[in-house]
Design a protein around this motif. Structure first.
Motif, short mmCIF file in Angstrom:
data_model
loop_
_atom_site.label_atom_id
_atom_site.label_comp_id
_atom_site.label_asym_id
_atom_site.label_seq_id
_atom_site.Cartn_x
_atom_site.Cartn_y
_atom_site.Cartn_z
N ARG A 335 -15.66 11.36 -20.81
CA ARG A 335 -15.70 12.77 -20.42
C ARG A 335 -15.24 13.60 -21.60
O ARG A 335 -14.17 13.35 -22.17
N CYS A 385 -21.20 8.28 -10.03
CA CYS A 385 -20.37 8.42 -8.83
C CYS A 385 -19.83 7.09 -8.32
O CYS A 385 -19.09 7.07 -7.33
N THR A 387 -18.11 3.13 -9.54
CA THR A 387 -17.41 2.48 -10.65
C THR A 387 -18.31 1.52 -11.42
O THR A 387 -17.97 1.15 -12.55
N VAL A 404 -19.88 15.25 -7.40
CA VAL A 404 -18.74 15.16 -8.31
C VAL A 404 -17.46 14.85 -7.53
O VAL A 404 -16.63 14.04 -7.96
N ALA A 405 -17.32 15.48 -6.36
CA ALA A 405 -16.14 15.21 -5.52
C ALA A 405 -16.14 13.75 -5.07
O ALA A 405 -15.09 13.08 -5.05
N ALA A 407 -17.50 11.28 -6.69
CA ALA A 407 -17.17 10.48 -7.87
C ALA A 407 -15.67 10.40 -8.09
O ALA A 407 -15.11 9.35 -8.43
N ARG A 408 -14.99 11.52 -7.88
CA ARG A 408 -13.53 11.54 -8.04
C ARG A 408 -12.86 10.65 -6.99
O ARG A 408 -11.93 9.91 -7.28
N GLU A 409 -13.36 10.73 -5.76
CA GLU A 409 -12.80 9.89 -4.68
C GLU A 409 -12.98 8.41 -5.00
O GLU A 409 -12.11 7.58 -4.71
N ASN A 410 -14.09 8.08 -5.60
CA ASN A 410 -14.39 6.68 -5.92
C ASN A 410 -13.72 6.19 -7.21
O ASN A 410 -13.80 5.01 -7.55
N GLY A 411 -13.07 7.11 -7.91
CA GLY A 411 -12.44 6.73 -9.16
C GLY A 411 -13.42 6.51 -10.29
O GLY A 411 -13.10 5.85 -11.28
N PHE A 413 -15.07 9.13 -11.84
CA PHE A 413 -15.20 10.34 -12.67
C PHE A 413 -14.03 10.40 -13.66
O PHE A 413 -12.89 10.29 -13.26
#
Length: 413
Positions: A335, A385, A387, A404-405, A407-411, A413
């Motif tokens: 990123r 989105c 891993t 994107v949200a 992806a963050r929940e899944n770790g 991002f």
């Protein structure tokens, strides 16, 4: 008057003894006179020893003659492990005899016949691959066979993987991934005249920047774009993933010429020229898009990633890809930072519309295929989105925000 006594003469029957001559009593004496003389003890043994000695002597003479004949008629051969440094080339399709001729002409073995005789002792010689081999001069045929079968003897092998760029790249954890130029430099190394010899990265970069692209072998369909590019980036993406042979002892220009010839053949075999024309693009543009696809998506997602690129280009939208922002940076992260994305430059696709001026990495076969046949769809956004690298695609920005949200929940991002 007394009468004179009468004298009796002995008769044959009474003369000399009581036995009669010629009778059975005389038979043993007659047999003794007729029997041959008895041999003296040990005479037969001496004759056997003499015959054995003659046989041994004859065998030695014949054996010596045989080995003398063999020594006079055997193929010439050197002794020992050899001396000095010799690099030989095994060509594609070379037979064992052809390899032997190469070794003989290079002074490695004394004769093809001796090499073939030694090669018959090990069937693995049939598996010797084309390429360069570090050998020695004046090797015995057996030593030459053993050396060819030693993996350490193989030099000049180069493997380029998808996503590798020309220059080395550094990651936040401190690891350094060697770029194409470093890989080529390493592959060029061999021992010549008693010393390690390599074409350096600086020599390769200078050859790329200072030699006319046409002389280097850049394909005609890429010449204009390559000539307009930054000289130290002009061959980016033109050396596609694959296994190459780098012949040690060649100059930097000769090395690049050989690599480009092989790579161009592979690129054109992929259909990039005719496929680009069918899509209304230039082959070089497809090459650039292929490099973006290579860096942005895992293989199953590549056709969709290609579609997003084409949809954005068609709508006049900036591509906004972190991979292009990362490309010129010394330190690259998955990123990018807001500061990186704000910095102007031809590779910053957040700030500059259109394609970057060159590819950003070596695109593999799957990425090129995706750029030539993108999956139909309305997508304008995607984000990794999961891993495992899987991306979620969206048509609208609202959908993209939800991805994107996720992806963050899944770790991821």
């Amino acid at each position: 008057m007394r009468a004179a006594p009468v004298r009796h003469e002995p008769t044959a029957a009474s003369a000399g003894s009581d036995s009669v001559p010629g009778s059975d009593d005389d038979a043993p004496r007659a047999r003794r006179r007729a029997a041959p003389a008895r041999r003296s003890p040990g005479r037969g043994q001496r004759r056997g020893v003499l015959l054995l000695a003659v046989a041994v002597l004859l065998a030695g003479v014949l054996g010596g003659a045989y080995y003398l004949f063999r020594s006079l008629t055997a193929a010439p051969d050197f002794e020992g492990a050899g001396e000095g440094d010799v690099v030989v080339q095994v060509a594609d399709g070379d037979s064992t005899a052809a390899i032997g001729r190469t070794l003989e002409s290079s002074g490695v073995v004394a004769s093809v016949a001796a090499f073939l005789e030694a090669a018959r002792q090990d069937d693995r010689i049939l598996g010797v691959q084309p390429g360069s081999y570090q050998m020695r001069a004046r090797m015995s045929a057996a030593a030459a066979v053993e050396r060819l079968l030693d993996p350490e003897a193989r030099v000049g092998q180069l493997e380029i993987r998808g996503g590798v760029q020309l220059d080395d790249t550094s990651a936040p954890d401190g690891t350094v991934a060697p770029g194409v130029l470093s890989l080529v430099s390493r592959a060029s190394c061999a021992r010549l005249d008693g010393a390690e010899s390599c074409v350096s990265v600086d020599e390769l970069r200078a050859a790329m920047a200072e030699t006319d692209p046409a002389e280097l072998g850049v394909p005609s369909w890429a010449l204009d774009a390559v000539a307009a590019a930054d000289p130290v980036r002009r061959l980016e993406g033109l050396l596609v993933p694959g296994v190459y042979e780098v012949e040690p002892g060649r100059s930097a220009v000769e090395v690049l010429q050989a690599l480009l010839a092989t790579s161009t053949a592979q690129l054109e075999a992929s259909g990039i020229v005719s496929g680009a024309a069918a899509m209304g693009s230039s082959p070089y543009e497809v090459l650039v898009i292929s490099s973006l696809v290579e860096k942005e998506g895992i293989t199953p997602d590549m056709p969709k990633v290609a579609r997003v690129v084409y949809n954005r280009l068609g709508a006049g939208q900036r591509l906004e890809l972190d991979s292009t922002v990362n490309y010129p940076l010394d330190l690259q992260a998955l990123r990018t930072t807001a500061e990186d994305r704000a910095a102007p430059g031809p590779y910053n696709s957040y700030a500059t519309a259109g394609l970057p001026p060159t590819p950003i990495a070596a695109p593999g076969r799957e990425a090129i295929a995706a750029a030539l046949a993108p999956e139909p769809g309305p997508w304008f956004f995607f984000v990794r989105c999961q891993t495992d690298g899987t991306s979620c695609f969206a048509e609208t920005f609202a959908e993209h925000t939800a991805n994107v949200a996720l992806a963050r929940e899944n770790g991821a991002f």
